[in-house]
Scaffold this active site. Structure first.
Site, PDB file in Angstrom:
ATOM      1  N   ASP A   1     -11.150   2.874   3.984  1.00  0.00           N
ATOM      2  CA  ASP A   1     -11.588   1.485   3.841  1.00  0.00           C
ATOM      3  C   ASP A   1     -13.097   1.390   3.637  1.00  0.00           C
ATOM      4  OD1 ASP A   1      -9.588  -0.425   3.731  1.00  0.00           O
ATOM      5  OD2 ASP A   1      -9.265  -0.458   5.897  1.00  0.00           O
TER       6      ASP A   1
ATOM      7  N   LYS B   1       0.823  -1.206   0.000  1.00  0.00           N
ATOM      8  CA  LYS B   1       0.000   0.000   0.000  1.00  0.00           C
ATOM      9  C   LYS B   1       0.860   1.259   0.000  1.00  0.00           C
ATOM     10  CE  LYS B   1      -3.802  -2.413   2.260  1.00  0.00           C
ATOM     11  NZ  LYS B   1      -4.484  -2.755   3.516  1.00  0.00           N
TER      12      LYS B   1
ATOM     13  N   GLN C   1      -4.817  -1.339   9.567  1.00  0.00           N
ATOM     14  CA  GLN C   1      -4.692  -2.668   8.974  1.00  0.00           C
ATOM     15  C   GLN C   1      -5.306  -3.730   9.889  1.00  0.00           C
ATOM     16  OE1 GLN C   1      -3.400  -3.463   5.867  1.00  0.00           O
ATOM     17  NE2 GLN C   1      -4.196  -5.487   6.343  1.00  0.00           N
TER      18      GLN C   1
END
Length: 298
Positions: A119, A52, A96
């Protein structure tokens, strides 16, 4: 034989689009920035975070890594998130997953400012997606929709079957397909006549986490198949990744299919970058630049 849907090539196109738009945004004085928070040393999570960060750098997005030890208290993680929420120079926040067992994932995700929730997991964004509002959308289903649009063109009126009802993929995937004016059926472990339902579909999105569940017998001839599954199995004395679809079998029936790996995975990270750009625009509406839009369903 099926056409392969190349997720790597599609992701490269998305990242190029994002990079171009980032330059435009920077010209207006806004430098998009993504904060990535990793708690613990899970090997898979470390790989995901590294990828990422690399993609962000390629797009010109500033990345800020926060690596915390596994024993970090929930209160300390929440304090970090609150500080990132308050930092006007941070446009996207990604925590995460999975988190260590002593930390409540729901509480942590709900603490993120919905405008920085790249997200798309905050309840406000989840609800907004179902209402057709301009919100940040989960990256994997958004990437799947782009693959379908690139492959099928107009999705209006197509029958899509989504296998799986998770909050991360299945449910938002169904919502996005509805907004694209598909007729949508969601099937899951408690559904009756799974194969018969799937055989009716023009589009099958498999996101259930069961290796090679879907074979040619589940598919209508000419169906387009998006395989979200990533399952590690032992085969022939070695470990390998396979999807939720029996790829070799499905090749004989589908008109197009994503491979595993190299299909959906690259699109997930590409759409994380796209969401970071969208978050920056949503937080700076006075720039006069185009705002991300969510199509209102009919």
């Amino acid at each position: 034989m099926s056409a392969l849907i190349d997720g790597k090539a599609a992701a490269a196109r998305v990242l190029a689009e994002v990079g171009s738009d980032v330059l435009t945004l920077k010209a207006s004085g806004i430098a998009p920035a993504l904060a990535v928070v990793l708690v613990g040393q899970d090997p898979a999570s470390q790989v995901y975070v590294r990828n990422k960060v690399l993609r962000a750098e390629e797009c010109g997005i500033r990345s800020l890594e926060h690596k915390l030890p596994a024993e970090t208290k929930e209160s300390a993680l929440l304090a970090l998130i609150h500080s990132l929420n308050a930092d006007a120079g941070v446009h996207g926040i990604l925590v995460q997953l999975p988190l260590p067992a002593h930390i409540d994932e729901t509480r942590v995700l709900q603490a993120i400012d919905p405008l920085k929730d790249v997200d798309g997991f905050h309840a406000e964004n989840v609800g907004g997606l179902s209402q057709g509002r301009d919100v940040l959308t989960p990256c994997t289903p958004a990437g799947c929709l782009r693959l379908l649009q690139d492959t099928c063109g107009d999705l209006v009126g197509k029958h899509a079957v989504v296998i799986g009802r998770s909050n991360i993929v299945g449910k938002p995937m169904a919502a996005l397909l509805l907004k694209a004016h598909c007729s949508v059926t969601v099937v899951h472990s408690r559904s009756a006549n799974l194969r018969e339902l799937c055989r009716q579909a023009d589009i099958v999105v498999a996101a259930v986490g069961r290796p090679r569940l879907v074979d040619a017998d589940w598919l209508k001839p000419g169906a387009v198949v998006i395989d979200v599954g990533i399952n590690r199995i032992e085969e022939g004395g070695r470990s390998r990744l396979v999807g939720d679809v029996d790829f070799d079998s499905a090749l004989t029936r589908a008109s197009a299919i994503t491979p595993v790996p190299g299909g959906v995975g690259p699109m997930t990270i590409a759409f994380l970058m796209k969401n970071t750009l969208a978050a920056a625009r949503l937080q700076h509406p006075a720039t006069g630049l185009p705002q991300p839009s969510v199509e209102n369903p009919a």
